[in-house]
Design an enzyme around this catalytic site. Structure first.
Site, PDB file in Angstrom:
ATOM      1  N   LYS A 181      -5.142 -40.995  39.814  1.00 33.24           N
ATOM      2  CA  LYS A 181      -4.770 -39.610  39.490  1.00 33.24           C
ATOM      3  C   LYS A 181      -4.931 -38.766  40.740  1.00 33.24           C
ATOM      4  O   LYS A 181      -5.941 -38.858  41.443  1.00 33.24           O
ATOM      5  CB  LYS A 181      -5.690 -39.138  38.375  1.00 33.24           C
ATOM      6  CG  LYS A 181      -5.727 -37.645  38.131  1.00 33.24           C
ATOM      7  CD  LYS A 181      -6.379 -37.394  36.803  1.00 33.24           C
ATOM      8  CE  LYS A 181      -7.116 -36.090  36.733  1.00 33.24           C
ATOM      9  NZ  LYS A 181      -7.537 -35.754  35.384  1.00 33.24           N
TER      10      LYS A 181
HETATM   11  C1  R5P Z   1     -11.630 -32.343  36.047  1.00 31.57           C
HETATM   12  O1  R5P Z   1     -12.291 -31.562  35.416  1.00 31.57           O
HETATM   13  C2  R5P Z   1     -10.923 -33.396  35.408  1.00 31.57           C
HETATM   14  O2  R5P Z   1     -10.839 -34.612  36.085  1.00 31.57           O
HETATM   15  C3  R5P Z   1      -9.561 -33.028  34.863  1.00 31.57           C
HETATM   16  O3  R5P Z   1      -9.191 -34.077  34.027  1.00 31.57           O
HETATM   17  C4  R5P Z   1      -8.468 -32.837  35.888  1.00 31.57           C
HETATM   18  O4  R5P Z   1      -8.818 -31.866  36.824  1.00 31.57           O
HETATM   19  C5  R5P Z   1      -7.139 -32.496  35.217  1.00 31.57           C
HETATM   20  O5  R5P Z   1      -7.211 -31.307  34.535  1.00 31.57           O
HETATM   21  P1  R5P Z   1      -6.435 -30.024  35.059  1.00 31.57           P
HETATM   22  O6  R5P Z   1      -4.978 -30.296  34.767  1.00 31.57           O
HETATM   23  O7  R5P Z   1      -6.971 -28.890  34.263  1.00 31.57           O
HETATM   24  O8  R5P Z   1      -6.681 -29.903  36.537  1.00 31.57           O
END
Ligand code: R5P
Length: 299
Positions: free
Chosen positions: A203
């Protein structure tokens, strides 16, 4: 045991039909074992090869952030539209209906809160608990260039070793420290390190310049993290560009659950990710669905 009366003779061996064996076509997955491919197929839609993963794991270091104050009220109604769910075991056990049949991606690293050095993470979940929860993947965050870089890389490689024993994929989550530059060069480095060290998918954030070089140089699928809340059209445009430039979907949180109409937004994101719907059209769909929701609520 089946009874043995009147057994029929075998007859049709389809001698002219080559035996079929279709591995899941996801990037980098062809040589993985059946259980691993099956779990990846619970995350990535087998038709499009992409995913709309809903990220709601923010509480592991932020506490009850905006939009996630009541997951039972605000998030559970969105589950029918999520291909997979990224979250902590605490929220999974307390709040998510066990009838949710798609992929669970379990946040498995953590430690520091926003009041401390964020890169000082450790593995926070035993692989046995992942098995008990029937997860589709374990997610470990790495801070390339961060103060605790080696420790976080070691968290990920240890999890890859443990999870590989049971056919569970590991998601490498690239985290960016406060003062670090977010550009394609950085994300090529971070995503490639995750893949080289065994993550089955990675990711990362979208960058407007050179994102296609990030996806091209990573031998496993990349899912795009959403990042801070943007106006809906901008978020849909970012998702479109990411998949158009090689991402295998999104792992979006705030841009969905902090939207004025989260159910409408996640449905618009689905159209972009799986059907490459143009962002302007997806935004029209978002507006129509949001209006329908307001009409039903009488507001
Ligand atoms: C961090 O808090 C996490 O890994 C989230 O899953 C990631 O940042 C994705 O969430 P967002 O789209 O809110 O950035």
């Amino acid at each position: 045991m089946a009874d043995l009366d009147n057994l029929k003779d075998t007859k049709d061996y389809h001698l002219d039909v080559p035996a079929r064996n279709e591995p899941f076509f996801l990037k980098g997955a062809g040589a993985l074992d059946w259980g691993m491919q099956n779990r990846l197929a619970r995350i990535f839609n087998p038709r499009s090869g992409r995913t709309v993963m809903l990220a709601i794991d923010h509480g592991y270091f932020l506490g009850p952030t905006s939009g996630l104050e009541r997951i039972d009220v605000n998030i559970v109604p969105l589950l029918p539209y999520a291909d997979a769910l990224m979250l902590t075991r605490g929220i999974l056990r307390t709040t998510i209906p066990p009838s949710f049949g798609r992929g669970i991606v379990l946040r498995a690293s953590g430690g520091p809160s926003i009041r401390k050095e964020l890169s000082n993470e450790l593995i926070a979940v035993d692989i046995e608990d992942g098995l008990r929860l029937n997860v589709a993947a374990m997610a470990i965050q790495v801070y390339i260039g961060g103060e605790y870089e080696t420790q976080t890389v070691n968290n990920m490689t240890r999890m890859v070793d443990m999870a590989n024993r049971y056919g569970i994929p590991t998601l490498g989550v690239t985290a960016v420290g406060k003062d670090m530059v977010r550009d394609a060069q950085y994300f090529r480095l971070a995503t490639r390190i995750c893949a080289e060290l065994g993550a089955q998918f990675v990711k990362t954030y979208y960058v407007p310049n050179g994102f296609e070089t990030v996806t091209a140089s990573c031998p496993v699928p990349i899912v795009m993290a959403g990042g801070k809340k943007l106006p809906e059209l901008e978020a849909l445009t970012m998702a479109f560009r990411a998949v158009n430039e090689g991402a295998a979907g999104v792992d979006m949180g705030r841009n969905i659950f902090q939207s004025a109409a989260p159910a409408a937004m996640i449905q618009a994101v689905q159209k972009v990710v799986h059907e490459l719907m143009k962002p302007e059209h997806a935004y029209e769909l978002y507006q129509e669905l949001a209006q329908a929701t307001r009409d039903r609520a009488g507001v």
